[in-house]
Motif scaffolding. Structure first.
Motif, PDB file in Angstrom:
ATOM      1  N   ILE A  10       0.831  -1.216   0.000  1.00  0.00           N
ATOM      2  CA  ILE A  10       0.000   0.000   0.000  1.00  0.00           C
ATOM      3  C   ILE A  10       0.867   1.269   0.000  1.00  0.00           C
ATOM      4  O   ILE A  10       0.356   2.363   0.172  1.00  0.00           O
ATOM      5  N   SER A  11       2.178   1.077  -0.189  1.00  0.00           N
ATOM      6  CA  SER A  11       3.043   2.271  -0.200  1.00  0.00           C
ATOM      7  C   SER A  11       2.610   3.166  -1.365  1.00  0.00           C
ATOM      8  O   SER A  11       2.236   2.683  -2.440  1.00  0.00           O
ATOM      9  N   ASN A  12       2.620   4.451  -1.156  1.00  0.00           N
ATOM     10  CA  ASN A  12       2.189   5.459  -2.139  1.00  0.00           C
ATOM     11  C   ASN A  12       0.692   5.410  -2.445  1.00  0.00           C
ATOM     12  O   ASN A  12       0.226   6.030  -3.385  1.00  0.00           O
ATOM     13  N   ARG A  13      -0.042   4.617  -1.656  1.00  0.00           N
ATOM     14  CA  ARG A  13      -1.495   4.552  -1.916  1.00  0.00           C
ATOM     15  C   ARG A  13      -2.297   4.970  -0.691  1.00  0.00           C
ATOM     16  O   ARG A  13      -3.504   4.745  -0.659  1.00  0.00           O
ATOM     17  N   THR A  14      -1.636   5.491   0.323  1.00  0.00           N
ATOM     18  CA  THR A  14      -2.374   5.827   1.543  1.00  0.00           C
ATOM     19  C   THR A  14      -2.515   7.343   1.708  1.00  0.00           C
ATOM     20  O   THR A  14      -1.612   8.100   1.345  1.00  0.00           O
ATOM     21  N   VAL A  15      -3.666   7.725   2.217  1.00  0.00           N
ATOM     22  CA  VAL A  15      -3.873   9.119   2.642  1.00  0.00           C
ATOM     23  C   VAL A  15      -4.163   9.020   4.137  1.00  0.00           C
ATOM     24  O   VAL A  15      -5.217   8.535   4.545  1.00  0.00           O
ATOM     25  N   GLU A  16      -3.162   9.422   4.928  1.00  0.00           N
ATOM     26  CA  GLU A  16      -3.321   9.264   6.378  1.00  0.00           C
ATOM     27  C   GLU A  16      -3.974  10.517   6.962  1.00  0.00           C
ATOM     28  O   GLU A  16      -3.518  11.627   6.719  1.00  0.00           O
ATOM     29  N   VAL A  17      -5.052  10.305   7.714  1.00  0.00           N
ATOM     30  CA  VAL A  17      -5.774  11.450   8.288  1.00  0.00           C
ATOM     31  C   VAL A  17      -5.767  11.354   9.806  1.00  0.00           C
ATOM     32  O   VAL A  17      -5.575  10.282  10.381  1.00  0.00           O
ATOM     33  N   LYS A  18      -5.994  12.507  10.434  1.00  0.00           N
ATOM     34  CA  LYS A  18      -6.149  12.547  11.883  1.00  0.00           C
ATOM     35  C   LYS A  18      -7.325  13.455  12.220  1.00  0.00           C
ATOM     36  O   LYS A  18      -7.931  14.036  11.305  1.00  0.00           O
ATOM     37  N   GLU A  19      -7.598  13.584  13.497  1.00  0.00           N
ATOM     38  CA  GLU A  19      -8.750  14.362  13.955  1.00  0.00           C
ATOM     39  C   GLU A  19      -8.840  15.732  13.274  1.00  0.00           C
ATOM     40  O   GLU A  19      -7.864  16.493  13.282  1.00  0.00           O
TER      41      GLU A  19
END
Ligand code: FEO
Length: 386
Positions: free
Chosen positions: A118-127
């Motif tokens: 999943i490298s280069n395919r994630t959009v990491e979000v937080k609060e």
């Protein structure tokens, strides 16, 4: 069934499951269950969770029909439990450009469930982070321990929809016509019940949002009278009793403890109490737990067995303990033919529960209920009602 309508650009692509025997391999679902999934059609397309592998084909057909040849940009992963995440791998393969949207814990779990790069395919979000889709904007609300640590909810700002993950979920497929509260309560108490503090934290955050619709991962999309549902969640998550009444949970080997439990019910009813009674050997455990939480008083009745508790009562008390049962009055009836210890053992369990008052007198039956036992049960009933 009629099509589930949300809006012109937010489409329901979830599936009903009437064939599952036990949800999470433990809960009977006589009217099935729905795995809800949605797709937001905008300049960018976001799929809101997948479904259980039991309904993959139906879900994919619905998704492809809504996409009409377009390619999705994002998969929003609210929850990694397999009833929602089973098709992440398949979706990732089918749409190589698709990005996965989740938080740090989501991706850690994703790699545990799926052997995929999943490298280069994630959009990491937080609060509080947002994701612009065009006319629609998703705002992310972390909802840890409702009821897994990676859970998050999304608030769509334009249409004012809260995608609430398992929160506000309900047993029962969407083509079932039944009261919301009954099966939503059984779902909540048994699945989310332990995590009241986490639910309250999210309710507090949600209070600052203008919510016009709640779209959970199970059960109906809530569009009207949202205050009713939020009030139920406020009660359940605070461990306050919902109604006045008594749940009697009994275990009985040859029927003598059952006779006493039924007599106890009769006495309480004669004093104007609503009584909900369960034979723990035969009735559904999740229903018994649900009603123990629903009412403000509980009576447990069990024989002694192998110098211990009868196993069905042990199991019931264990369930209360792990679901964080608290703030109730509890009465005890024990039975034993030669060396009764059930009362003492039930008392030990209940003493460990937060803010549960053991109401005296404890009733001890020796084999079969007698007149003196009935007198004690009258006293117990009166003491429970003070
Ligand atoms: Fe519906 Fe916690 O999964």
């Amino acid at each position: 069934m009629s099509k589930v309508e949300i809006s012109d650009s937010i489409r329901y692509i979830g599936c009903d499951d009437h064939t599952i025997d036990l949800f999470e391999s433990q809960y009977k679902v006589p009217n099935g269950v729905s795995y809800n999934s949605y797709v937001i059609m905008d300049d960018k397309i976001a799929i809101m969770d997948t479904v259980d592998s039991r309904t993959t084909k139906e879900w994919l057909d619905k998704l492809e029909s809504e996409l009409s040849g377009r390619k999705p940009d994002y998969l929003i992963i609210s929850h990694m439990e397999p009833d929602h995440s089973s098709n992440i791998g398949l979706l990732g393969e089918k749409y190589p450009e698709l990005k996965f949207v989740g938080n740090a814990k989501t991706f850690q779990m994703l790699q545990q469930f799926f052997d995929m790069d999943i490298s280069n395919r994630t959009v990491e979000v937080k609060e509080g982070d947002t994701l612009e889709l065009g006319k629609h904007t998703l705002q992310f609300i972390m909802a840890p321990m409702i009821h897994w640590p990676e859970v998050m909810m999304e608030y769509e700002k334009t249409e004012k929809i809260l995608f609430s993950a398992d929160g506000f979920g309900k047993f029962g497929a969407l083509d079932t016509d039944e009261e919301w509260a009954c099966e939503a309560r059984r779902y909540y108490i048994n699945i989310v019940g332990k995590y009241g503090a986490s639910v309250r934290a999210v309710l507090k955050k949600a209070a600052n949002l203008d919510i016009q619709m709640i779209a959970p991962l199970h059960g109906p999309i809530l569009k009207e009278n949202l205050a009713y549902y939020i009030e139920k969640y406020d009660i359940w998550s605070s461990y306050r009793p919902e109604d006045e009444g008594v749940t009697i949970a009994f275990a009985s080997i040859h029927g003598n403890t059952k006779v006493a439990a039924k007599k106890m019910a009769e006495i309480l009813k004669s004093k104007g109490q609503t009584v909900s009674i369960f034979d723990l050997s035969r009735d559904d455990m999740s229903e018994a737990i649900e009603d123990a939480f629903r009412y403000d008083k509980l009576i447990v009745a069990s024989p002694t067995y192998d110098s211990a508790l009868f196993p069905f009562m042990e199991d019931f008390l264990y369930h209360l303990k792990i679901k964080n049962y608290q703030n109730r009055k509890v009465g005890i009836i024990e039975n034993g033919t030669w060396a009764p210890v059930a009362g003492k053992l039930m008392k030990t369990y209940i003493e460990e529960l937060k803010n549960c008052e053991i109401v005296e007198p404890m009733v001890t039956i020796k084999s079969t209920m007698n007149a003196e036992n009935i007198e004690m049960m009258e006293k117990l009933a009166d003491a429970m009602l003070v």
